[in-house]
Design a protein around this motif. Structure first.
Motif, short mmCIF file in Angstrom:
data_model
loop_
_atom_site.label_atom_id
_atom_site.label_comp_id
_atom_site.label_asym_id
_atom_site.label_seq_id
_atom_site.Cartn_x
_atom_site.Cartn_y
_atom_site.Cartn_z
N ARG B 172 22.76 26.88 44.81
CA ARG B 172 23.28 25.65 44.00
C ARG B 172 24.15 24.73 44.43
NH1 ARG B 172 20.85 28.64 38.80
NH2 ARG B 172 20.44 26.68 37.86
N ILE B 176 23.46 20.60 45.24
CA ILE B 176 24.26 19.79 44.94
C ILE B 176 24.83 18.89 46.04
CG2 ILE B 176 26.61 19.06 43.86
CD1 ILE B 176 26.00 20.83 41.88
N ARG B 186 8.34 13.19 42.28
CA ARG B 186 9.15 13.87 41.34
C ARG B 186 8.48 15.21 41.06
NH1 ARG B 186 12.81 11.21 38.46
NH2 ARG B 186 12.64 12.40 36.76
N ARG B 198 14.98 33.98 39.60
CA ARG B 198 15.25 32.75 39.66
C ARG B 198 15.39 32.29 41.14
NH1 ARG B 198 17.57 32.22 34.62
NH2 ARG B 198 18.34 30.11 35.03
N GLU B 205 13.62 24.71 45.32
CA GLU B 205 14.42 23.30 45.15
C GLU B 205 15.31 22.99 46.38
OE1 GLU B 205 16.89 23.75 41.47
OE2 GLU B 205 17.57 21.83 41.82
N ALA B 214 12.39 14.28 44.44
CA ALA B 214 13.44 14.40 43.22
C ALA B 214 12.91 15.74 42.58
CB ALA B 214 13.16 13.20 42.59
N VAL B 216 13.06 18.07 39.17
CA VAL B 216 13.54 18.37 37.77
C VAL B 216 13.22 20.04 37.71
CG1 VAL B 216 12.95 17.98 35.42
CG2 VAL B 216 12.47 16.29 37.10
N ALA B 217 14.50 20.70 37.68
CA ALA B 217 14.61 22.05 37.64
C ALA B 217 14.68 22.58 36.37
CB ALA B 217 15.57 22.68 38.52
N LEU B 218 13.69 23.32 35.59
CA LEU B 218 13.66 23.78 34.30
C LEU B 218 14.18 25.31 34.12
CD1 LEU B 218 11.02 22.24 32.38
CD2 LEU B 218 13.07 21.37 32.60
N GLY B 219 14.42 25.83 35.29
CA GLY B 219 14.91 27.45 35.30
C GLY B 219 13.65 28.15 35.03
N THR B 220 13.81 29.45 34.53
CA THR B 220 12.66 30.49 34.45
C THR B 220 12.23 30.47 33.20
OG1 THR B 220 14.20 32.14 33.88
CG2 THR B 220 13.56 31.81 36.38
N GLU B 221 10.98 30.90 33.07
CA GLU B 221 10.04 31.30 31.83
C GLU B 221 10.22 29.99 30.79
OE1 GLU B 221 10.78 35.36 30.43
OE2 GLU B 221 12.85 35.20 31.18
N THR B 222 9.29 28.92 31.20
CA THR B 222 9.18 27.82 30.33
C THR B 222 7.59 28.20 29.90
OG1 THR B 222 10.39 26.56 31.85
CG2 THR B 222 8.85 25.54 30.10
N ALA B 230 6.58 18.45 29.17
CA ALA B 230 7.70 18.08 29.94
C ALA B 230 7.17 16.92 30.96
CB ALA B 230 8.28 19.23 30.70
N TYR B 234 9.37 13.81 31.76
CA TYR B 234 10.12 13.60 33.01
C TYR B 234 9.26 12.70 34.15
CZ TYR B 234 13.72 16.39 31.17
OH TYR B 234 14.48 17.02 30.21
#
Lengths: 309, 309
Positions: B172, B176, B186, B198, B205, B214, B216-222, B230, B234
């Motif tokens: 991470r 950044i 995207r 993760r 990413e 670009a 758009v990270a939503l993390g896990t388990e969507t 989404a 987005y």
DNA sequence: ATTGTGCATTTGTCATGGACATTATTGAGT
DNA sequence: ACTCAATAATGTCCATGACAAATGCACAAT
């Protein structure tokens, strides 16, 4: 697996089996079946083997019900209302109380899905306030607002996911950037199984890192036995557990007591987070922290007590 | 809640109810009951209401069984063996193959619970190799080794948790630090419910960020429906999903197909990760990525196809 | 030697309906 | 107003039967 791809059905959208609905709504299979028995909803179609097939509208109504129940409604009172009535119930919740303008700006950006500027706003707040204030003011307020708005259906799940990811990025970045390696006490940070919220944990880690403690962060959902085993392995002095409001208070207290029974007396246990906010009396041998200031005092106390040797 | 605090029992450690065992072993309640019925193990005591009370040794043996089953054994063949036999089975698994020396060093540090130096070693590898090689070589190798070692019981769960946290921190931080905001395409990054890993997602990413896309990270388990919602919010061009080896191939493919049915044709779906490594043929409209190089080619192709406009 | 096919066995998930633990609500008594 | 007990609501657990999906195996075909 859980849908009939390719099979032509009278109602093409009746294609979620009970396991899929459990996953997507968070309602257990037992609950789904007992609701059907008691209240007559949901009333899924059956496949040729008498297994339940839920339709998309049913699934959506179930998600709505879940939201309302989480925010305090009772199943029996609302389960047979129409979707439009339920939506209305959701939106008629009390609007957010006074939020500081900087927070308001960030929320705006999040709701407009403006990823880049949201990230920038967070970063700027961190720079301006420093890690301690950023955590105890900005992130706390944002968490609170997002929680509220989520219950009120004003933010989508994916917005909440995105929020969580970005705050994680910022916090982890800030934690790494802390000078020094951290010294005594050594604190093990984690949550118990069922508690998935990582942000609270990272906030604690950030504050501890800023105060110069050495953190051993294990992420979320560590079974109690594994915590017990980790304590000697990492030679930690304190185990800190986070409980978000998603867990019940009794579950949190039971977990803490169970852990207390397994750890040696010399190891302190600290508990904090939304689930414990209203707890009056801590169980024997547990320290309840109701704020980040509480935690800093506790840290100070530990250091005083262990200074002489 | 799930233990009898204060109650004096003949066997003080018989205090886990079926829900606690489900949480701590990952075996469903149905499975636990059916094993008891068919194989006679586990045979928990009952409380005064005939509810199961599992003992600590039972819980530990169940965890051992879970490990062995995950690594290919069949329940019926091993469930009635003794704990010592099971432990032996675990350790007699094929040892790790040739691991490069730098990896070996890191593993050593992790196993010695030397948090600080482990972190430093990761950070140094990143500096030396750059983000792309760090991800596709070092992290891939470490993941593989940890996965193996976990199955073989050579690393504890908390070691694996700690590993995951640190790699997350490093990745991470590196993401950044990437220059530029990212341009087309995207890409929405997430995993489906049930997939909690993760790191794979962060690796993707990192590579995408390094290539200037670009994210758009939503993390896990969507949940699938939320991914569907989404995509327009987005304005993403591509949805990338990660499936670790913890998921079955068929579950991964079913999820991908379900999503394909919900998304507009113009939105690409990419899938990758351990669960799909051996998949020959992708479902219609899904792009399978077997390596990070695959992904970079796919990105290149997308950019060529969408260059003229 | 590897890949495919059909059949038998194993294994996990689902269904039903009853029982009861747990949690909220209500109402009576300080 | 606050506490505590009774009542109602809600969710979890149980036993048992059934069967789908996964796996293993024998044998044929490449």
């Amino acid at each position: 697996m859980h849908n009939n791809l390719g099979a032509i059905e009278a109602t093409a959208d009746a294609c979620y089996n009970i396991a899929a609905v459990e996953r997507d709504t968070g309602l257990s299979k037992d609950t789904l079946r007992v609701w059907e028995r008691r209240y007559g909803f949901p009333k899924p179609l059956r496949d040729r083997h008498d297994e339940r097939l839920y339709s998309l509208p049913e699934l959506e109504k179930l998600r709505l019900l879940r939201l309302l129940i989480d925010s305090g409604h009772r199943p029996g009172k609302i389960i047979n209302r129409s979707v439009s009535e339920l939506t209305q119930l959701l939106s008629s919740r009390a609007p957010a109380q006074n939020t500081p303008p900087e927070i308001q700006v960030m929320i705006e950006l999040l709701l407009r899905h403006d990823v880049e500027n949201f990230r920038n706003a967070l970063q700027q707040a961190l720079m301006k306030q420093g890690l301690l204030r950023f955590v105890s003011e900005t992130v706390t307020a944002l968490n609170h607002w997002i929680g509220e708005a989520w219950l009120a259906g004003r933010v989508a799940i994916f917005d909440e996911h995105l929020y969580s990811e970005h705050v994680q990025n910022i916090l982890r970045n800030a934690i790494i950037a802390q000078p020094g390696r951290g010294s005594a006490p050594r604190v093990l940070l984690t949550s118990l199984p069922g508690e998935k919220h990582r942000i609270g944990l990272l906030m604690v880690e950030a504050v501890l890192a800023a105060e110069g403690a050495a953190c051993v962060a294990l992420g979320t959902e560590t079974p109690v036995i594994d915590i017990k085993n980790a304590v000697p392995a990492y030679e930690v002095d304190i185990v800190a557990l986070s409980f978000s409001s998603a867990v019940t208070q009794s579950a949190a207290l039971a977990g803490l007591s169970e852990l207390r029974g397994l750890l040696p007396d010399g190891t302190e246990i600290w508990g904090g987070g939304g689930a414990l906010a209203r707890t009056r009396k801590a169980p024997e041998g547990i320290l309840l922290l109701r704020s980040f200031d509480d935690m800093r005092y506790a840290l100070e106390r530990w250091r005083v007590e262990h200074a002489r040797r």
